[in-house]
Design a protein around this motif. Structure first.
Motif, PDB file in Angstrom:
ATOM      1  N   ILE A  30       0.837  -1.207   0.000  1.00  0.00           N
ATOM      2  CA  ILE A  30       0.000   0.000   0.000  1.00  0.00           C
ATOM      3  C   ILE A  30       0.868   1.251   0.000  1.00  0.00           C
ATOM      4  CG2 ILE A  30      -1.640   1.331   1.392  1.00  0.00           C
ATOM      5  CD1 ILE A  30      -2.900  -1.357   2.220  1.00  0.00           C
ATOM      6  N   ASP A  31       1.918   1.239   0.801  1.00  0.00           N
ATOM      7  CA  ASP A  31       2.842   2.385   0.833  1.00  0.00           C
ATOM      8  C   ASP A  31       3.515   2.585  -0.528  1.00  0.00           C
ATOM      9  OD1 ASP A  31       2.203   2.700   3.494  1.00  0.00           O
ATOM     10  OD2 ASP A  31       4.030   1.737   4.233  1.00  0.00           O
ATOM     11  N   SER A  32       3.857   1.486  -1.195  1.00  0.00           N
ATOM     12  CA  SER A  32       4.488   1.582  -2.512  1.00  0.00           C
ATOM     13  C   SER A  32       3.520   2.155  -3.537  1.00  0.00           C
ATOM     14  CB  SER A  32       4.977   0.199  -2.956  1.00  0.00           C
ATOM     15  OG  SER A  32       5.570   0.255  -4.240  1.00  0.00           O
ATOM     16  N   ILE A  33       2.276   1.690  -3.506  1.00  0.00           N
ATOM     17  CA  ILE A  33       1.260   2.231  -4.426  1.00  0.00           C
ATOM     18  C   ILE A  33       1.118   3.731  -4.228  1.00  0.00           C
ATOM     19  CG2 ILE A  33      -1.188   2.189  -5.041  1.00  0.00           C
ATOM     20  CD1 ILE A  33      -1.151  -0.795  -3.989  1.00  0.00           C
ATOM     21  N   GLU A  34       1.072   4.148  -2.970  1.00  0.00           N
ATOM     22  CA  GLU A  34       0.921   5.570  -2.682  1.00  0.00           C
ATOM     23  C   GLU A  34       2.132   6.370  -3.166  1.00  0.00           C
ATOM     24  OE1 GLU A  34      -2.048   7.133  -1.413  1.00  0.00           O
ATOM     25  OE2 GLU A  34      -2.438   5.188  -2.333  1.00  0.00           O
ATOM     26  N   ALA A  35       3.313   5.770  -3.096  1.00  0.00           N
ATOM     27  CA  ALA A  35       4.508   6.446  -3.603  1.00  0.00           C
ATOM     28  C   ALA A  35       4.435   6.632  -5.115  1.00  0.00           C
ATOM     29  CB  ALA A  35       5.754   5.652  -3.223  1.00  0.00           C
ATOM     30  N   TYR A  36       3.952   5.614  -5.826  1.00  0.00           N
ATOM     31  CA  TYR A  36       3.768   5.739  -7.278  1.00  0.00           C
ATOM     32  C   TYR A  36       2.725   6.804  -7.598  1.00  0.00           C
ATOM     33  CZ  TYR A  36       6.610   1.699  -8.714  1.00  0.00           C
ATOM     34  OH  TYR A  36       7.647   0.852  -8.973  1.00  0.00           O
ATOM     35  N   ARG A  37       1.640   6.832  -6.827  1.00  0.00           N
ATOM     36  CA  ARG A  37       0.598   7.845  -7.052  1.00  0.00           C
ATOM     37  C   ARG A  37       1.160   9.245  -6.856  1.00  0.00           C
ATOM     38  NH1 ARG A  37      -3.107   8.468  -3.604  1.00  0.00           N
ATOM     39  NH2 ARG A  37      -4.616   9.385  -5.024  1.00  0.00           N
ATOM     40  N   GLU A  38       1.933   9.411  -5.815  1.00  0.00           N
ATOM     41  CA  GLU A  38       2.504  10.722  -5.520  1.00  0.00           C
ATOM     42  C   GLU A  38       3.478  11.155  -6.610  1.00  0.00           C
ATOM     43  OE1 GLU A  38       3.497  14.264  -3.786  1.00  0.00           O
ATOM     44  OE2 GLU A  38       1.819  12.919  -3.304  1.00  0.00           O
ATOM     45  N   ARG A  39       4.248  10.212  -7.115  1.00  0.00           N
ATOM     46  CA  ARG A  39       5.239  10.550  -8.137  1.00  0.00           C
ATOM     47  C   ARG A  39       4.585  10.890  -9.466  1.00  0.00           C
ATOM     48  NH1 ARG A  39      10.171   6.574 -10.237  1.00  0.00           N
ATOM     49  NH2 ARG A  39      10.909   7.927 -11.885  1.00  0.00           N
ATOM     50  N   LEU A  40       3.556  10.115  -9.854  1.00  0.00           N
ATOM     51  CA  LEU A  40       2.990  10.242 -11.196  1.00  0.00           C
ATOM     52  C   LEU A  40       1.770  11.166 -11.262  1.00  0.00           C
ATOM     53  CD1 LEU A  40       3.323   6.513 -12.298  1.00  0.00           C
ATOM     54  CD2 LEU A  40       4.740   8.446 -13.020  1.00  0.00           C
ATOM     55  N   LYS A  41       1.195  11.486 -10.111  1.00  0.00           N
ATOM     56  CA  LYS A  41       0.071  12.442 -10.049  1.00  0.00           C
ATOM     57  C   LYS A  41      -1.074  12.039 -10.995  1.00  0.00           C
ATOM     58  CE  LYS A  41       2.673  15.179  -7.450  1.00  0.00           C
ATOM     59  NZ  LYS A  41       2.487  15.277  -5.990  1.00  0.00           N
ATOM     60  N   LEU A  42      -1.467  10.789 -10.946  1.00  0.00           N
ATOM     61  CA  LEU A  42      -2.522  10.297 -11.826  1.00  0.00           C
ATOM     62  C   LEU A  42      -3.890  10.538 -11.191  1.00  0.00           C
ATOM     63  CD1 LEU A  42      -0.818   6.938 -12.857  1.00  0.00           C
ATOM     64  CD2 LEU A  42      -1.158   8.945 -14.323  1.00  0.00           C
ATOM     65  N   ALA A  43      -4.708  11.344 -11.857  1.00  0.00           N
ATOM     66  CA  ALA A  43      -6.015  11.694 -11.305  1.00  0.00           C
ATOM     67  C   ALA A  43      -6.979  10.511 -11.307  1.00  0.00           C
ATOM     68  CB  ALA A  43      -6.613  12.858 -12.097  1.00  0.00           C
ATOM     69  N   ASN A  44      -6.701   9.508 -12.142  1.00  0.00           N
ATOM     70  CA  ASN A  44      -7.628   8.383 -12.261  1.00  0.00           C
ATOM     71  C   ASN A  44      -7.187   7.156 -11.448  1.00  0.00           C
ATOM     72  OD1 ASN A  44      -5.476   8.011 -14.082  1.00  0.00           O
ATOM     73  ND2 ASN A  44      -6.702   6.712 -15.439  1.00  0.00           N
ATOM     74  N   VAL A  45      -6.279   7.352 -10.490  1.00  0.00           N
ATOM     75  CA  VAL A  45      -5.914   6.284  -9.549  1.00  0.00           C
ATOM     76  C   VAL A  45      -6.249   6.770  -8.137  1.00  0.00           C
ATOM     77  CG1 VAL A  45      -4.106   4.790  -8.635  1.00  0.00           C
ATOM     78  CG2 VAL A  45      -4.063   5.471 -11.042  1.00  0.00           C
ATOM     79  N   ARG A  46      -7.144   6.064  -7.487  1.00  0.00           N
ATOM     80  CA  ARG A  46      -7.581   6.432  -6.142  1.00  0.00           C
ATOM     81  C   ARG A  46      -6.562   5.963  -5.093  1.00  0.00           C
ATOM     82  NH1 ARG A  46     -13.906   4.402  -6.379  1.00  0.00           N
ATOM     83  NH2 ARG A  46     -14.632   5.852  -7.985  1.00  0.00           N
ATOM     84  N   PRO A  47      -6.645   6.504  -3.897  1.00  0.00           N
ATOM     85  CA  PRO A  47      -5.767   6.016  -2.816  1.00  0.00           C
ATOM     86  C   PRO A  47      -5.986   4.520  -2.571  1.00  0.00           C
ATOM     87  CG  PRO A  47      -6.793   8.098  -2.196  1.00  0.00           C
ATOM     88  CD  PRO A  47      -7.453   7.674  -3.470  1.00  0.00           C
ATOM     89  N   ALA A  48      -4.902   3.808  -2.341  1.00  0.00           N
ATOM     90  CA  ALA A  48      -4.983   2.359  -2.137  1.00  0.00           C
ATOM     91  C   ALA A  48      -5.729   2.046  -0.843  1.00  0.00           C
ATOM     92  CB  ALA A  48      -3.584   1.765  -2.094  1.00  0.00           C
ATOM     93  N   ILE A  49      -6.479   0.944  -0.861  1.00  0.00           N
ATOM     94  CA  ILE A  49      -7.215   0.497   0.314  1.00  0.00           C
ATOM     95  C   ILE A  49      -6.683  -0.855   0.786  1.00  0.00           C
ATOM     96  CG2 ILE A  49      -9.325   1.774  -0.218  1.00  0.00           C
ATOM     97  CD1 ILE A  49     -10.495  -0.824  -1.386  1.00  0.00           C
TER      98      ILE A  49
END
Length: 206
Positions: free
Chosen positions: A63-82
Motif C-alpha cells: 500500500i505504501d508503494s502504491i501511494e509512492a507511485y501515485r505521488e510521483r505520477l500524479k494520476l487523477a484516475n488512480v484512487r488512494p490504495a485500500i
C-alpha cells in the motif's frame, strides 16, 4: 516505491489484453485486488484514462508503494490504495458497493494464496461487478489437471513447499467458481512466460 521484475515484464502484455476488452469511450470503474507494488495499476491508468482505478492490497508495504507511485505520477484516475483481504466477505471490502464496478483485475495472487482467497475473489466479483462486467485474472494455471511446461511443475512444487495451501489452480476449478457466482469463462489468452489471462464475464439478468 517497490519494483518487481515480473511486473515490469508483464505489465505491457496484460495492458494489451485489457485494451482489447475494455471500452475506451465511456467512464469506467475498475478494482485491482492484490495490487502488489502498484506498477500495474499506474501503468494501466496512464493508457486507459477513461477508467477510474481503485488499487488494493493486504500488505502495508505494498500500500505504501502504491501511494509512492501515485505521488510521483500524479494520476487523477488512480484512487488512494485500500487495505483489502480477499478471503473476507465483500461486505468487508472497504464499503465497495454491489454492481459498482465494470472491471476487476487480479494479477499473480491465485497461486500464492490459500484457496479461500480465490473463493472470496470470485464471490465478491459476482456481487461487485455490474451486469456484463469483467473479472480478469493473470498467472500460471493447470489445465484439466495438467501443469506444463516443466518449469511450471517445478514452480508449483516450490510454492507448495513454502505453503501447502499455495500452488497453481486449475482453470476448470476457477470456471466452476465463476459459474457459482453468476459469471462464465469467456476467454483464455495465452501470455508470455507460460502464463494466461482468464476473462470471466458477469451474466446479465436480462
Amino acid at each position: 516505491m517497490l519494483c518487481a521484475t515480473a511486473a515490469e515484464r508483464n505489465k505491457e502484455p496484460i495492458l494489451t489484453v485489457l485494451r482489447d476488452c475494455v471500452d475506451s469511450d465511456r467512464p469506467l470503474y475498475a478494482l485491482e485486488v492484490s495490487s502488489g507494488s502498484g506498477q500495474h495499476v499506474v501503468h494501466f491508468a496512464q493508457t486507459l484514462r477513461n477508467v477510474s482505478w481503485q488499487p488494493s492490497d493486504i500488505d502495508q508495504r505494498s500500500i505504501d508503494s502504491i501511494e509512492a507511485y501515485r505521488e510521483r505520477l500524479k494520476l487523477a484516475n488512480v484512487r488512494p490504495a485500500i487495505h483489502l483481504d480477499a478471503s473476507q466477505a465483500w461486505e468487508n471490502w472497504c464499503g465497495i458497493q454491489p454492481e459498482s464496478h465494470h472491471l476487476i483485475v487480479n494479477i499473480n495472487m491465485i497461486h500464492i494464496s490459500p484457496l479461500v482467497c480465490t473463493e472470496g475473489l470470485f464471490k465478491a466479483a459476482g456481487i461487485i461487478l455490474k451486469p456484463h462486467g469483467l473479472l480478469m485474472t493473470y498467472g500460471p494455471y493447470s489445465v484439466n489437471g495438467l501443469i506444463t511446461p516443466d518449469s511450471n511443475v517445478a514452480f508449483d512444487h516450490s510454492l507448495k513447499q513454502r505453503n501447502p495451501e499455495w500452488g497453481l489452480k486449475d482453470i476448470s476449478l476457477l470456471s466452476s467458481l465463476a459459474e457459482k457466482n453468476g459469471m462464465f469463462l469467456e476467454k483464455v489468452v495465452d501470455m508470455p512466460a507460460n502464463n494466461k489471462c482468464l476473462l470471466f464475464r458477469k451474466e446479465s439478468l436480462v
